[in-house]
Design a protein around this motif. Structure first.
Motif, PDB file in Angstrom:
ATOM      1  N   VAL A   4      76.855  67.671 -37.061  1.00  0.00           N
ATOM      2  CA  VAL A   4      78.204  67.444 -37.600  1.00  0.00           C
ATOM      3  C   VAL A   4      79.089  66.775 -36.554  1.00  0.00           C
ATOM      4  O   VAL A   4      79.831  65.835 -36.862  1.00  0.00           O
ATOM      5  CB  VAL A   4      78.822  68.779 -38.061  1.00  0.00           C
ATOM      6  CG1 VAL A   4      80.274  68.581 -38.465  1.00  0.00           C
ATOM      7  CG2 VAL A   4      78.023  69.341 -39.238  1.00  0.00           C
ATOM      8  N   ASP A   5      79.014  67.253 -35.310  1.00  0.00           N
ATOM      9  CA  ASP A   5      79.798  66.640 -34.236  1.00  0.00           C
ATOM     10  C   ASP A   5      79.420  65.176 -34.050  1.00  0.00           C
ATOM     11  O   ASP A   5      80.280  64.322 -33.787  1.00  0.00           O
ATOM     12  CB  ASP A   5      79.585  67.390 -32.926  1.00  0.00           C
ATOM     13  CG  ASP A   5      80.250  68.758 -32.929  1.00  0.00           C
ATOM     14  OD1 ASP A   5      81.136  68.973 -33.782  1.00  0.00           O
ATOM     15  OD2 ASP A   5      79.882  69.602 -32.096  1.00  0.00           O
ATOM     16  N   ASN A   6      78.124  64.893 -34.186  1.00  0.00           N
ATOM     17  CA  ASN A   6      77.657  63.513 -34.045  1.00  0.00           C
ATOM     18  C   ASN A   6      78.232  62.628 -35.147  1.00  0.00           C
ATOM     19  O   ASN A   6      78.633  61.484 -34.889  1.00  0.00           O
ATOM     20  CB  ASN A   6      76.128  63.494 -34.095  1.00  0.00           C
ATOM     21  CG  ASN A   6      75.573  62.108 -33.825  1.00  0.00           C
ATOM     22  OD1 ASN A   6      75.829  61.503 -32.789  1.00  0.00           O
ATOM     23  ND2 ASN A   6      74.786  61.601 -34.767  1.00  0.00           N
ATOM     24  N   VAL A   7      78.278  63.160 -36.374  1.00  0.00           N
ATOM     25  CA  VAL A   7      78.864  62.405 -37.486  1.00  0.00           C
ATOM     26  C   VAL A   7      80.344  62.142 -37.220  1.00  0.00           C
ATOM     27  O   VAL A   7      80.850  61.030 -37.430  1.00  0.00           O
ATOM     28  CB  VAL A   7      78.680  63.166 -38.813  1.00  0.00           C
ATOM     29  CG1 VAL A   7      79.484  62.504 -39.934  1.00  0.00           C
ATOM     30  CG2 VAL A   7      77.212  63.221 -39.193  1.00  0.00           C
ATOM     31  N   VAL A   8      81.043  63.169 -36.731  1.00  0.00           N
ATOM     32  CA  VAL A   8      82.480  63.019 -36.467  1.00  0.00           C
ATOM     33  C   VAL A   8      82.723  61.978 -35.383  1.00  0.00           C
ATOM     34  O   VAL A   8      83.559  61.070 -35.531  1.00  0.00           O
ATOM     35  CB  VAL A   8      83.093  64.373 -36.065  1.00  0.00           C
ATOM     36  CG1 VAL A   8      84.536  64.180 -35.598  1.00  0.00           C
ATOM     37  CG2 VAL A   8      83.055  65.335 -37.238  1.00  0.00           C
ATOM     38  N   GLN A   9      81.985  62.102 -34.267  1.00  0.00           N
ATOM     39  CA  GLN A   9      82.233  61.228 -33.129  1.00  0.00           C
ATOM     40  C   GLN A   9      81.739  59.797 -33.371  1.00  0.00           C
ATOM     41  O   GLN A   9      82.388  58.834 -32.952  1.00  0.00           O
ATOM     42  CB  GLN A   9      81.557  61.797 -31.869  1.00  0.00           C
ATOM     43  CG  GLN A   9      82.151  63.109 -31.402  1.00  0.00           C
ATOM     44  CD  GLN A   9      83.617  62.983 -31.040  1.00  0.00           C
ATOM     45  OE1 GLN A   9      84.064  61.987 -30.467  1.00  0.00           O
ATOM     46  NE2 GLN A   9      84.393  64.006 -31.390  1.00  0.00           N
ATOM     47  N   ASN A  10      80.593  59.654 -34.026  1.00  0.00           N
ATOM     48  CA  ASN A  10      79.985  58.330 -34.178  1.00  0.00           C
ATOM     49  C   ASN A  10      80.337  57.619 -35.479  1.00  0.00           C
ATOM     50  O   ASN A  10      80.076  56.420 -35.605  1.00  0.00           O
ATOM     51  CB  ASN A  10      78.458  58.436 -34.071  1.00  0.00           C
ATOM     52  CG  ASN A  10      78.009  58.887 -32.700  1.00  0.00           C
ATOM     53  OD1 ASN A  10      78.709  58.694 -31.711  1.00  0.00           O
ATOM     54  ND2 ASN A  10      76.850  59.497 -32.626  1.00  0.00           N
ATOM     55  N   GLN A  27      75.960  55.227 -42.508  1.00  0.00           N
ATOM     56  CA  GLN A  27      75.420  55.996 -41.386  1.00  0.00           C
ATOM     57  C   GLN A  27      75.834  57.464 -41.477  1.00  0.00           C
ATOM     58  O   GLN A  27      75.034  58.365 -41.202  1.00  0.00           O
ATOM     59  CB  GLN A  27      75.893  55.390 -40.060  1.00  0.00           C
ATOM     60  CG  GLN A  27      75.310  54.012 -39.771  1.00  0.00           C
ATOM     61  CD  GLN A  27      75.888  53.388 -38.511  1.00  0.00           C
ATOM     62  OE1 GLN A  27      76.879  53.874 -37.960  1.00  0.00           O
ATOM     63  NE2 GLN A  27      75.274  52.313 -38.043  1.00  0.00           N
ATOM     64  N   ALA A  28      77.084  57.702 -41.852  1.00  0.00           N
ATOM     65  CA  ALA A  28      77.563  59.085 -41.981  1.00  0.00           C
ATOM     66  C   ALA A  28      76.791  59.814 -43.072  1.00  0.00           C
ATOM     67  O   ALA A  28      76.440  60.995 -42.921  1.00  0.00           O
ATOM     68  CB  ALA A  28      79.055  59.089 -42.294  1.00  0.00           C
ATOM     69  N   ARG A  29      76.519  59.116 -44.180  1.00  0.00           N
ATOM     70  CA  ARG A  29      75.753  59.729 -45.266  1.00  0.00           C
ATOM     71  C   ARG A  29      74.341  60.058 -44.793  1.00  0.00           C
ATOM     72  O   ARG A  29      73.819  61.154 -45.078  1.00  0.00           O
ATOM     73  CB  ARG A  29      75.710  58.794 -46.468  1.00  0.00           C
ATOM     74  CG  ARG A  29      74.975  59.405 -47.663  1.00  0.00           C
ATOM     75  CD  ARG A  29      75.082  58.526 -48.890  1.00  0.00           C
ATOM     76  NE  ARG A  29      74.497  57.208 -48.683  1.00  0.00           N
ATOM     77  CZ  ARG A  29      75.205  56.098 -48.555  1.00  0.00           C
ATOM     78  NH1 ARG A  29      76.530  56.123 -48.633  1.00  0.00           N
ATOM     79  NH2 ARG A  29      74.607  54.925 -48.365  1.00  0.00           N
ATOM     80  N   ASP A  30      73.720  59.127 -44.048  1.00  0.00           N
ATOM     81  CA  ASP A  30      72.370  59.385 -43.532  1.00  0.00           C
ATOM     82  C   ASP A  30      72.374  60.559 -42.564  1.00  0.00           C
ATOM     83  O   ASP A  30      71.474  61.411 -42.594  1.00  0.00           O
ATOM     84  CB  ASP A  30      71.823  58.131 -42.840  1.00  0.00           C
ATOM     85  CG  ASP A  30      71.575  56.989 -43.818  1.00  0.00           C
ATOM     86  OD1 ASP A  30      71.489  57.259 -45.032  1.00  0.00           O
ATOM     87  OD2 ASP A  30      71.481  55.826 -43.368  1.00  0.00           O
ATOM     88  N   GLN A  31      73.374  60.580 -41.694  1.00  0.00           N
ATOM     89  CA  GLN A  31      73.475  61.690 -40.747  1.00  0.00           C
ATOM     90  C   GLN A  31      73.692  63.016 -41.487  1.00  0.00           C
ATOM     91  O   GLN A  31      73.151  64.057 -41.103  1.00  0.00           O
ATOM     92  CB  GLN A  31      74.632  61.447 -39.771  1.00  0.00           C
ATOM     93  CG  GLN A  31      74.391  60.335 -38.762  1.00  0.00           C
ATOM     94  CD  GLN A  31      73.397  60.740 -37.697  1.00  0.00           C
ATOM     95  OE1 GLN A  31      73.166  61.914 -37.458  1.00  0.00           O
ATOM     96  NE2 GLN A  31      72.786  59.753 -37.068  1.00  0.00           N
ATOM     97  N   GLY A  32      74.509  62.962 -42.536  1.00  0.00           N
ATOM     98  CA  GLY A  32      74.731  64.169 -43.322  1.00  0.00           C
ATOM     99  C   GLY A  32      73.454  64.660 -43.980  1.00  0.00           C
ATOM    100  O   GLY A  32      73.193  65.877 -44.021  1.00  0.00           O
ATOM    101  N   MET A  33      72.644  63.738 -44.484  1.00  0.00           N
ATOM    102  CA  MET A  33      71.365  64.123 -45.100  1.00  0.00           C
ATOM    103  C   MET A  33      70.424  64.718 -44.054  1.00  0.00           C
ATOM    104  O   MET A  33      69.711  65.686 -44.327  1.00  0.00           O
ATOM    105  CB  MET A  33      70.728  62.904 -45.770  1.00  0.00           C
ATOM    106  CG  MET A  33      71.504  62.392 -46.981  1.00  0.00           C
ATOM    107  SD  MET A  33      70.775  60.900 -47.724  1.00  0.00           S
ATOM    108  CE  MET A  33      69.212  61.555 -48.316  1.00  0.00           C
ATOM    109  N   GLU A  34      70.445  64.140 -42.851  1.00  0.00           N
ATOM    110  CA  GLU A  34      69.619  64.701 -41.778  1.00  0.00           C
ATOM    111  C   GLU A  34      70.098  66.096 -41.411  1.00  0.00           C
ATOM    112  O   GLU A  34      69.283  66.991 -41.128  1.00  0.00           O
ATOM    113  CB  GLU A  34      69.662  63.787 -40.549  1.00  0.00           C
ATOM    114  CG  GLU A  34      68.926  62.465 -40.740  1.00  0.00           C
ATOM    115  CD  GLU A  34      68.973  61.606 -39.491  1.00  0.00           C
ATOM    116  OE1 GLU A  34      69.428  62.114 -38.442  1.00  0.00           O
ATOM    117  OE2 GLU A  34      68.556  60.440 -39.553  1.00  0.00           O
TER     118      GLU A  34
END
Length: 285
Positions: A38-44, A169-176
């Motif tokens: 989640v932090d990665n999604v927020v920051q990136n 990218q955020a959607r992909d990160q969220g799925m991961e």
């Protein structure tokens, strides 16, 4: 290997503590993994999207909208100039803050294209600022008609593409992150199941190795205390505290049997003496 009751209880408690520790560790690691995602999604993604939105708004609102308001006398020339100059500062600051976050090759390509368009847009904005300073209505009208959208539209278009890429990218990160959470949940359930099994084994170990033998010993003690003689002392031969108790109880049983035997002999001897005395009395009389 023979273990004492203390060792058995300590072993069971340690096993249960390790199970609790394993569950807690798995839960902590799972939570940390999801939190990092989640932090990665927020920051990136989220923060860069906010920066891109700010840049886009500065072009669309503080520059484009300001020109039309200035033309229609909805704002003064001074306020229009200030709005555009403020937009230039915010655009520069937000764009410089965004660029270090670029890592993906497609994002790098789009950001380079946007930078190129922004350089052309900067030249147009410099010209706009000069017009606003001179308060030249005719020049402002011609700029809005001939140059404004040619300079701004390519920039906002690329910013839109960058924002869409960030959303993907955020959607992909969220799925991961969801996949990680599901995997962590399965692992946690597996560890919890293993912990439950170990707990059940520890409980069976305690019940079978301690509770039941103690119950059998208690029953034997009660029966011996009630005077029963044909009592089989349980757990004879065990090499632990229960075995020691069984040995002591067996000695007590044997001693009680000897006492009963001596008492029986004494009663028999007393009866014999009484019989002889009675016979002698009969002869004398």
């Amino acid at each position: 290997m023979t273990m004492s009751i203390k060792t058995k209880l300590a072993t069971a408690l340690v096993a249960l503590a390790l199970c609790v520790l394993a569950i807690g560790a798995c839960g902590y690691l799972a939570l940390r993994s999801v939190t990092e995602r989640v932090d990665n999604v927020v920051q990136n993604n989220v923060v860069p999207m906010e920066q891109l939105r700010t840049v886009s708004d500065m072009y669309a609102v503080n520059i484009v909208d300001t020109i039309w308001k200035a033309q229609s006398n909805q704002i003064t020339w001074t306020n229009a100039l200030k709005s555009v100059q403020d937009a230039v500062g915010v655009i520069d600051k937000s764009w410089k803050a965004y660029l270090p976050s670029v890592a993906d090759a497609d994002e790098k390509r789009l950001s380079d294209e946007a930078t190129t368009f922004m350089k052309s847009g900067d030249a147009a904005v410099v010209k706009l600022i000069a017009i606003l300073k001179e308060r030249d209505e005719s020049a402002l009208r011609m700029f809005a008609t001939d140059e404004l959208y040619k300079a701004i539209d390519p920039i906002t278009g690329k910013l839109g593409e960058l924002t869409s890429l960030q959303m993907t990218q955020a959607r992909d990160q969220g799925m991961e992150a969801q996949s990680t959470a599901r995997s962590a949940g399965i692992l946690l359930l597996a560890v919890a199941g293993g912990a439950l099994l170990v707990g059940a084994l520890a409980l069976a170990f305690v019940i079978g190795g301690i509770v039941r033998p103690l119950a059998g010993m208690t029953d034997a003690m009660k029966r011996l205390a009630n005077g029963e003689q044909d009592v089989t002392v349980p757990s004879i031969g065990r090499r632990d505290e229960i075995g020691d108790m069984a040995g002591a109880l067996q000695i007590f049983q044997e001693n009680a049997a000897r006492v009963r035997a001596l008492e029986e002999q004494e009663r028999t001897a007393a009866a014999a003496r009484l019989a002889r005395a009675q016979s002698m009395e009969a002869v004398v009389s």
